[in-house]
Design a protein around this motif. Structure first.
Motif, PDB file in Angstrom:
ATOM      1  N   ALA A   1      47.994  40.186  49.590  1.00 36.28           N
ATOM      2  CA  ALA A   1      48.397  41.575  49.336  1.00 36.28           C
ATOM      3  C   ALA A   1      47.490  42.268  48.320  1.00 36.28           C
ATOM      4  O   ALA A   1      47.721  43.423  47.977  1.00 36.28           O
ATOM      5  CB  ALA A   1      49.845  41.613  48.854  1.00 36.28           C
ATOM      6  N   ASP A   2      46.468  41.588  47.853  1.00 38.46           N
ATOM      7  CA  ASP A   2      45.523  42.106  46.853  1.00 38.46           C
ATOM      8  C   ASP A   2      46.224  42.512  45.557  1.00 38.46           C
ATOM      9  O   ASP A   2      45.872  43.485  44.913  1.00 38.46           O
ATOM     10  CB  ASP A   2      44.706  43.274  47.409  1.00 38.46           C
ATOM     11  N   LEU A   3      47.242  41.739  45.192  1.00 31.89           N
ATOM     12  CA  LEU A   3      47.921  41.961  43.921  1.00 31.89           C
ATOM     13  C   LEU A   3      47.343  41.068  42.833  1.00 31.89           C
ATOM     14  O   LEU A   3      47.413  41.409  41.649  1.00 31.89           O
ATOM     15  CB  LEU A   3      49.428  41.733  44.073  1.00 31.89           C
ATOM     16  N   VAL A   4      46.807  39.927  43.242  1.00 34.16           N
ATOM     17  CA  VAL A   4      46.104  39.046  42.303  1.00 34.16           C
ATOM     18  C   VAL A   4      44.850  38.521  42.964  1.00 34.16           C
ATOM     19  O   VAL A   4      44.750  38.457  44.193  1.00 34.16           O
ATOM     20  CB  VAL A   4      46.966  37.840  41.831  1.00 34.16           C
ATOM     21  N   SER A   5      43.898  38.157  42.133  1.00 32.34           N
ATOM     22  CA  SER A   5      42.735  37.405  42.587  1.00 32.34           C
ATOM     23  C   SER A   5      42.908  36.026  41.994  1.00 32.34           C
ATOM     24  O   SER A   5      43.131  35.878  40.785  1.00 32.34           O
ATOM     25  CB  SER A   5      41.446  38.067  42.077  1.00 32.34           C
ATOM     26  N   HIS A   6      42.824  35.016  42.841  1.00 34.74           N
ATOM     27  CA  HIS A   6      43.143  33.656  42.410  1.00 34.74           C
ATOM     28  C   HIS A   6      42.084  32.703  42.914  1.00 34.74           C
ATOM     29  O   HIS A   6      41.617  32.820  44.043  1.00 34.74           O
ATOM     30  CB  HIS A   6      44.513  33.264  42.964  1.00 34.74           C
ATOM     31  N   ASP A   7      41.700  31.767  42.073  1.00 33.61           N
ATOM     32  CA  ASP A   7      40.776  30.704  42.464  1.00 33.61           C
ATOM     33  C   ASP A   7      41.506  29.386  42.313  1.00 33.61           C
ATOM     34  O   ASP A   7      41.850  28.987  41.198  1.00 33.61           O
ATOM     35  CB  ASP A   7      39.533  30.737  41.582  1.00 33.61           C
TER      36      ASP A   7
ATOM     37  N   GLU B   1      42.404  30.000  37.875  1.00 32.35           N
ATOM     38  CA  GLU B   1      42.351  31.276  37.173  1.00 32.35           C
ATOM     39  C   GLU B   1      42.961  32.361  38.052  1.00 32.35           C
ATOM     40  O   GLU B   1      42.761  32.377  39.263  1.00 32.35           O
ATOM     41  CB  GLU B   1      40.914  31.619  36.798  1.00 32.35           C
ATOM     42  N   ILE B   2      43.705  33.244  37.414  1.00 36.90           N
ATOM     43  CA  ILE B   2      44.385  34.327  38.122  1.00 36.90           C
ATOM     44  C   ILE B   2      44.102  35.629  37.387  1.00 36.90           C
ATOM     45  O   ILE B   2      44.225  35.707  36.159  1.00 36.90           O
ATOM     46  CB  ILE B   2      45.915  34.094  38.161  1.00 36.90           C
ATOM     47  N   TYR B   3      43.729  36.656  38.132  1.00 37.76           N
ATOM     48  CA  TYR B   3      43.548  37.996  37.581  1.00 37.76           C
ATOM     49  C   TYR B   3      44.514  38.935  38.295  1.00 37.76           C
ATOM     50  O   TYR B   3      44.585  38.942  39.521  1.00 37.76           O
ATOM     51  CB  TYR B   3      42.100  38.478  37.772  1.00 37.76           C
ATOM     52  N   VAL B   4      45.255  39.715  37.540  1.00 39.66           N
ATOM     53  CA  VAL B   4      46.173  40.701  38.111  1.00 39.66           C
ATOM     54  C   VAL B   4      45.357  41.935  38.480  1.00 39.66           C
ATOM     55  O   VAL B   4      44.817  42.619  37.598  1.00 39.66           O
ATOM     56  CB  VAL B   4      47.301  41.060  37.119  1.00 39.66           C
TER      57      VAL B   4
ATOM     58  N   LYS C   1      34.620  34.309  41.739  1.00 41.16           N
ATOM     59  CA  LYS C   1      35.463  35.241  42.491  1.00 41.16           C
ATOM     60  C   LYS C   1      36.342  36.066  41.557  1.00 41.16           C
ATOM     61  O   LYS C   1      36.396  37.298  41.651  1.00 41.16           O
ATOM     62  CB  LYS C   1      36.331  34.446  43.466  1.00 41.16           C
ATOM     63  N   VAL C   2      37.018  35.403  40.638  1.00 33.54           N
ATOM     64  CA  VAL C   2      37.933  36.091  39.724  1.00 33.54           C
ATOM     65  C   VAL C   2      37.157  36.951  38.733  1.00 33.54           C
ATOM     66  O   VAL C   2      37.522  38.104  38.481  1.00 33.54           O
ATOM     67  CB  VAL C   2      38.850  35.079  39.001  1.00 33.54           C
ATOM     68  N   SER C   3      36.074  36.429  38.192  1.00 37.34           N
ATOM     69  CA  SER C   3      35.312  37.197  37.210  1.00 37.34           C
ATOM     70  C   SER C   3      34.674  38.435  37.826  1.00 37.34           C
ATOM     71  O   SER C   3      34.628  39.493  37.188  1.00 37.34           O
ATOM     72  CB  SER C   3      34.264  36.331  36.514  1.00 37.34           C
TER      73      SER C   3
END
Length: 98
Positions: free
Chosen positions: A28-34, A39-42, A71-73
């Protein structure tokens, strides 16, 4: 970084349920996760919590640069650059020393 075992214990969920929810948030493109680095980015974090000055931007940038996940960075940095202070700091890092 959020180790899955910590999140599962904190939430009281099964590992499968946690991973299913994290996958749904990613799709849903609410978080980016590896999943390799945990690591998780909101996503769109900086729309509601942008850096408020040059020194704050320097601290945010420092934390983004410490991320292990490319990916997250990349996602976090792209959104950071959309902020006033993020763009100013990346364009001229010495602004933080004023």
């Amino acid at each position: 970084m959020v180790p899955p075992a910590y999140a599962v214990a904190d939430l009281g969920w099964t590992r499968e349920h946690y991973e299913s929810c994290l996958d749904a948030l990613s799709v849903a493109d609410l978080v980016s996760h590896d999943e390799e680095t945990n690591e998780i980015y909101v996503c769109r974090w900086f729309q509601t919590s942008p850096p408020t000055n040059a020194k704050h931007a320097a601290g945010v940038a420092s934390n983004i640069y410490k991320l292990d996940s490319r990916k997250v960075s990349e996602k976090a940095e792209a959104e950071f650059l959309e902020t006033e202070w993020g763009a100013e700091f990346v364009g001229n890092p010495s602004v933080a020393s004023r």
